[in-house]
Design an enzyme around this catalytic site. Sequence first.
Site, PDB file in Angstrom:
ATOM      1  N   HIS A 310       9.447  16.963 -32.841  1.00 23.46           N
ATOM      2  CA  HIS A 310      10.541  16.506 -33.704  1.00 23.46           C
ATOM      3  C   HIS A 310      11.182  15.288 -33.055  1.00 23.46           C
ATOM      4  O   HIS A 310      11.292  15.220 -31.833  1.00 23.46           O
ATOM      5  CB  HIS A 310      11.589  17.618 -33.879  1.00 23.46           C
ATOM      6  CG  HIS A 310      12.447  17.417 -35.075  1.00 23.46           C
ATOM      7  ND1 HIS A 310      13.547  16.604 -35.052  1.00 23.46           N
ATOM      8  CD2 HIS A 310      12.348  17.900 -36.338  1.00 23.46           C
ATOM      9  CE1 HIS A 310      14.087  16.609 -36.259  1.00 23.46           C
ATOM     10  NE2 HIS A 310      13.379  17.374 -37.055  1.00 23.46           N
ATOM     11  N   ASP A 368       8.902  23.665 -40.076  1.00 18.74           N
ATOM     12  CA  ASP A 368       7.794  23.616 -41.023  1.00 18.74           C
ATOM     13  C   ASP A 368       6.612  24.465 -40.600  1.00 18.74           C
ATOM     14  O   ASP A 368       5.783  24.843 -41.422  1.00 18.74           O
ATOM     15  CB  ASP A 368       7.330  22.170 -41.227  1.00 18.74           C
ATOM     16  CG  ASP A 368       8.386  21.379 -41.959  1.00 18.74           C
ATOM     17  OD1 ASP A 368       9.010  21.949 -42.861  1.00 18.74           O
ATOM     18  OD2 ASP A 368       8.615  20.217 -41.612  1.00 18.74           O
TER      19      ASP A 368
HETATM   20  N1  CMC Z   1       0.997  16.944 -31.700  1.00 15.57           N
HETATM   21  C1  CMC Z   1       0.539  16.335 -30.608  1.00 15.57           C
HETATM   22  N2  CMC Z   1       1.188  15.358 -29.945  1.00 15.57           N
HETATM   23  C2  CMC Z   1       2.366  14.994 -30.421  1.00 15.57           C
HETATM   24  C3  CMC Z   1       2.933  15.591 -31.575  1.00 15.57           C
HETATM   25  C4  CMC Z   1       2.205  16.606 -32.207  1.00 15.57           C
HETATM   26  N3  CMC Z   1       2.677  17.229 -33.299  1.00 15.57           N
HETATM   27  N4  CMC Z   1       4.119  15.023 -31.823  1.00 15.57           N
HETATM   28  C5  CMC Z   1       4.307  14.108 -30.880  1.00 15.57           C
HETATM   29  N5  CMC Z   1       3.255  14.078 -30.029  1.00 15.57           N
HETATM   30  C6  CMC Z   1       3.090  13.259 -28.846  1.00 15.57           C
HETATM   31  C7  CMC Z   1       2.703  11.835 -29.190  1.00 15.57           C
HETATM   32  O1  CMC Z   1       1.313  11.667 -29.213  1.00 15.57           O
HETATM   33  C8  CMC Z   1       3.384  11.059 -28.111  1.00 15.57           C
HETATM   34  O2  CMC Z   1       2.582  11.138 -26.949  1.00 15.57           O
HETATM   35  P1  CMC Z   1       2.559   9.891 -25.889  1.00 15.57           P
HETATM   36  O3  CMC Z   1       3.951   9.769 -25.365  1.00 15.57           O
HETATM   37  O4  CMC Z   1       1.545  10.308 -24.863  1.00 15.57           O
HETATM   38  O5  CMC Z   1       2.125   8.687 -26.690  1.00 15.57           O
HETATM   39  C9  CMC Z   1       4.674  11.840 -27.827  1.00 15.57           C
HETATM   40  O6  CMC Z   1       4.381  13.192 -28.218  1.00 15.57           O
HETATM   41  C10 CMC Z   1       5.864  11.346 -28.594  1.00 15.57           C
HETATM   42  O7  CMC Z   1       5.474  11.179 -29.956  1.00 15.57           O
HETATM   43  P2  CMC Z   1       6.232  10.271 -31.010  1.00 15.57           P
HETATM   44  O8  CMC Z   1       5.368  10.083 -32.210  1.00 15.57           O
HETATM   45  O9  CMC Z   1       6.735   9.044 -30.299  1.00 15.57           O
HETATM   46  O10 CMC Z   1       7.475  11.167 -31.351  1.00 15.57           O
HETATM   47  P3  CMC Z   1       8.401  10.990 -32.584  1.00 15.57           P
HETATM   48  O11 CMC Z   1       9.712  11.513 -32.158  1.00 15.57           O
HETATM   49  O12 CMC Z   1       8.354   9.602 -33.127  1.00 15.57           O
HETATM   50  O13 CMC Z   1       7.689  11.936 -33.674  1.00 15.57           O
HETATM   51  C11 CMC Z   1       7.222  13.595 -35.252  1.00 15.57           C
HETATM   52  C12 CMC Z   1       8.262  13.038 -34.273  1.00 15.57           C
HETATM   53  C13 CMC Z   1       7.850  14.797 -35.993  1.00 15.57           C
HETATM   54  C14 CMC Z   1       6.836  12.536 -36.293  1.00 15.57           C
HETATM   55  C15 CMC Z   1       5.976  14.042 -34.467  1.00 15.57           C
HETATM   56  O14 CMC Z   1       6.320  15.000 -33.498  1.00 15.57           O
HETATM   57  C16 CMC Z   1       4.870  14.573 -35.375  1.00 15.57           C
HETATM   58  O15 CMC Z   1       4.074  13.774 -35.890  1.00 15.57           O
HETATM   59  N6  CMC Z   1       4.784  15.942 -35.559  1.00 15.57           N
HETATM   60  C17 CMC Z   1       3.827  16.514 -36.462  1.00 15.57           C
HETATM   61  C18 CMC Z   1       4.342  16.417 -37.895  1.00 15.57           C
HETATM   62  C19 CMC Z   1       5.484  17.379 -38.152  1.00 15.57           C
HETATM   63  O16 CMC Z   1       5.417  18.561 -37.826  1.00 15.57           O
HETATM   64  N7  CMC Z   1       6.541  16.867 -38.788  1.00 15.57           N
HETATM   65  C20 CMC Z   1       7.680  17.667 -39.184  1.00 15.57           C
HETATM   66  C21 CMC Z   1       8.919  17.236 -38.522  1.00 15.57           C
HETATM   67  S1  CMC Z   1      10.205  18.445 -38.751  1.00 15.57           S
HETATM   68  C22 CMC Z   1      10.614  18.335 -40.397  1.00 15.57           C
HETATM   69  C23 CMC Z   1      11.658  17.359 -40.680  1.00 15.57           C
HETATM   70  O17 CMC Z   1      12.775  17.473 -40.102  1.00 15.57           O
HETATM   71  O18 CMC Z   1      11.405  16.480 -41.536  1.00 15.57           O
END
Ligand code: CMC
Length: 434
Positions: A310, A368
């Site tokens: 998240h 989710d």
């Molecule tokens: N699985 C594997 N690795 C992950 C995941 C994941 N679900 N989420 C983040 N990472 C890793 C990512 O690869 C990155 O690694 P590195 O630092 O080595 O490059 C690190 O963690 C940080 O990722 P980020 O994309 O910079 O983090 P963010 O805060 O921008 O992303 C997110 C948040 C929710 C988009 C992401 O965690 C994600 O894609 N999760 C899966 C989709 C999901 O479950 N979304 C629902 C969010 S909750 C509902 C809502 O409130 O809308």
Amino acid sequence: MTNNTQQSSRSVKVDFGNGNIVEYPVYQATIGQDVVDFRTFGKSGMWSYDPAFLATAACESKITYIDGDKGQLFYRGYPIEQLAEHSSHLEGAYLLLHGELPTKEQKEEFEQAILRHNMVHDQFLSFFKGFRRDSHPMAMLGGAISAMAAFYPEDFDFKNAEHRKIAIRRLIAKMPTIVAMCYRYNQGLPFMYPRNDLDYSSNFLHMMFATPCEPYIPNPVIARAFDRILLLHADHEQNASTSTVRLAGSSGTHPFAAISAGIACLWGPAHGGANEAVLKMLNEIGDESHVDAFMQGVKDKKYRLMGFGHRVYKNMDPRASIMRKTCYDVLEILGKHDDPLFKLAMKLEKIALEDSYFIEKKLYPNVDFYSGIIQRAMGIPTEMFTAIFALARTVGWLAQWQEMIEDPDFKIGRPRQLYTGYASRNYVEINNRK
Ligand code: CMC
């Protein structure tokens, strides 16, 4: 800024060189991070650069607060755990919209107003029938909500508090009817009229699952669990879809159009589409024996573990903890605790919670991860999950839209950019182009 916005004794000085030092005021948050007021920053001849809003507060708000490090969520100061235990989605809606929990009379008036405005214009049924039967519910929902403005052709003045109140109540009341219509239309089932003797969530389940041929009695435990899903998803401060609603609404557009923009944003798999993506992922993994290979793919960054991570929570999402328990309760009641997909999900959860890759990156299950499993157990098809999220979030979108319009500093939103394209060049005739 509202009347009670506190200016801190601190300020931030920026040295632009040539002796030009500008001091920017700092405003105090009740809890959480304070903000530097950079609204006059542009006068320096530069913009502040913050794509994806990683460090930018786009508004002042009193509605919802998240402490991502502690894994806490508050609606108007009330912890989500207390609301999930004692409150309901409609009471939560009143709280989010009005700032206080309702008295008995206020609750009665609000609930009656919502429950008695749940029918849609009869012509709306014909409008709906223009969609293909296999349309994605989110495609239908976005179009239908925007089109609903056409069914109330009277002038809408967004600055008029009474107009806003009517639009807010109308939308909260009709959203379950329209979401259920999306499902019924996909299935080729007749639309079911709402029933005013049922509470908000039982009525939704009735419109989803009843048939004209025999009586339908919603299971109160399932209805309560569904109501909790709605309450937990009702607001989540300035997430992507809420910010979209605020930005769209900032032009003074009709609120139904602004909510339709929020629906479009919510559809994406990184946001509301995640619960649908979780189920697709579980189906693709298929069997517990494939879990280790799948997890290796996640660590090799071939794909993400959906339902984990998240932007704000770097600890357990408090909604996920409540959903996890609700998930066990619902599966138990429905006799589905041995469901292979649920067992697969629990195996993934266990591995991820113990794996150093996820621990180091602070990736915990989000709401989710569980809400999709619960909805599937209730008989709701995967394609409907995000539409149900939209049904819940409509309350938060409207509360945030209303707050924005009532803010004394309200203006149309207009982000700036760092332009890195061509400076200026002359038009080239088509025959001279390479
Ligand atoms: N699985 C594997 N690795 C992950 C995941 C994941 N679900 N989420 C983040 N990472 C890793 C990512 O690869 C990155 O690694 P590195 O630092 O080595 O490059 C690190 O963690 C940080 O990722 P980020 O994309 O910079 O983090 P963010 O805060 O921008 O992303 C997110 C948040 C929710 C988009 C992401 O965690 C994600 O894609 N999760 C899966 C989709 C999901 O479950 N979304 C629902 C969010 S909750 C509902 C809502 O409130 O809308």
